[in-house]
Enzyme design. Sequence first.
Site, PDB file in Angstrom:
ATOM      1  N   GLY A  12       0.798  -1.203   0.155  1.00  0.00           N
ATOM      2  CA  GLY A  12       0.043   0.049   0.040  1.00  0.00           C
ATOM      3  C   GLY A  12       0.752   1.410   0.174  1.00  0.00           C
ATOM      4  O   GLY A  12       0.239   2.272   0.503  1.00  0.00           O
ATOM      5  N   ASN A 108      -5.400   2.579 -12.860  1.00  0.00           N
ATOM      6  CA  ASN A 108      -4.538   1.526 -12.150  1.00  0.00           C
ATOM      7  C   ASN A 108      -2.981   2.039 -12.497  1.00  0.00           C
ATOM      8  O   ASN A 108      -2.745   2.978 -13.543  1.00  0.00           O
ATOM      9  CB  ASN A 108      -4.488   0.189 -13.182  1.00  0.00           C
ATOM     10  N   HIS A 110       0.875   0.901 -13.063  1.00  0.00           N
ATOM     11  CA  HIS A 110       1.466  -0.214 -13.629  1.00  0.00           C
ATOM     12  C   HIS A 110       3.063   0.095 -13.419  1.00  0.00           C
ATOM     13  O   HIS A 110       3.629   1.216 -14.072  1.00  0.00           O
ATOM     14  CB  HIS A 110       1.239  -0.744 -14.724  1.00  0.00           C
TER      15      HIS A 110
END
Length: 221
Positions: A12, A108, A110
């Site tokens: 996280g 997202n 990546h």
Amino acid sequence: MRKIAVLASGNGTNLQALIDAINTGFIKNAEINVVISNRKQAYALERARNNDIEALWINSKEFFDCDEYNERILSELKSRGIDLVLLAGYMKVLNWKFARDFEGRIMNVHPSLIPAFCGKGFYGNRVHEAVLASGVKITGATVHFVDEGIDTGPIILQKAIMVRPDETVESLKERVLEVEHRLYPLAVKLFCENRLRVIGKKVIILPQTKQRRRNGCQEEL
Ligand code: GAR
């Protein structure tokens, strides 16, 4: 006020970067309403609790299949009136219904320069291992909108770094994470300022002021 949900499976650190960016006012008019994880032990859940954000563990093993699991998360997000879903090291694949229901509202991050080293099987350390094995001289991070494929959605921001001759998976992971921690909050800030427009596969970033029109927003990185 934009209501954000973060889906995370691991440490996280990207979640933390987003929390910090909201707390410092870098991202305005946004709050993280909930952090959801498929892993009970995910440290991301602990980070949420430490910041007075609701932390939900939804155990995928309790569901018949992937579609049922996605449906459970979807209904959670809808009942909360979530505006933006952020995948931050989330190691489950969203199904087509999820992607469609939140189209243009799921991002997202990546750890490579998409379309290199992405897609099925490319996540976490595996990405950096593949980068090192291939001998490429540059890699980096990408923030993109999520569509029905894996890592195929419109790219919002990318930043490259050089691969050093003595690079290890650990050093590369750390250096790429540093980039992610700047890139992801910036992408969310742009979304919250209503400065992102998706035209086909391209994401247009609207300038904040007339002076910035020529340079786009890369100068903000
Ligand atoms: C990050 O490097 C993120 O880009 C990657 O997992 C890591 C999570 O770190 N995501 C993927 O590989 C998705 N394909 P974090 O839990 O410390 O934010």
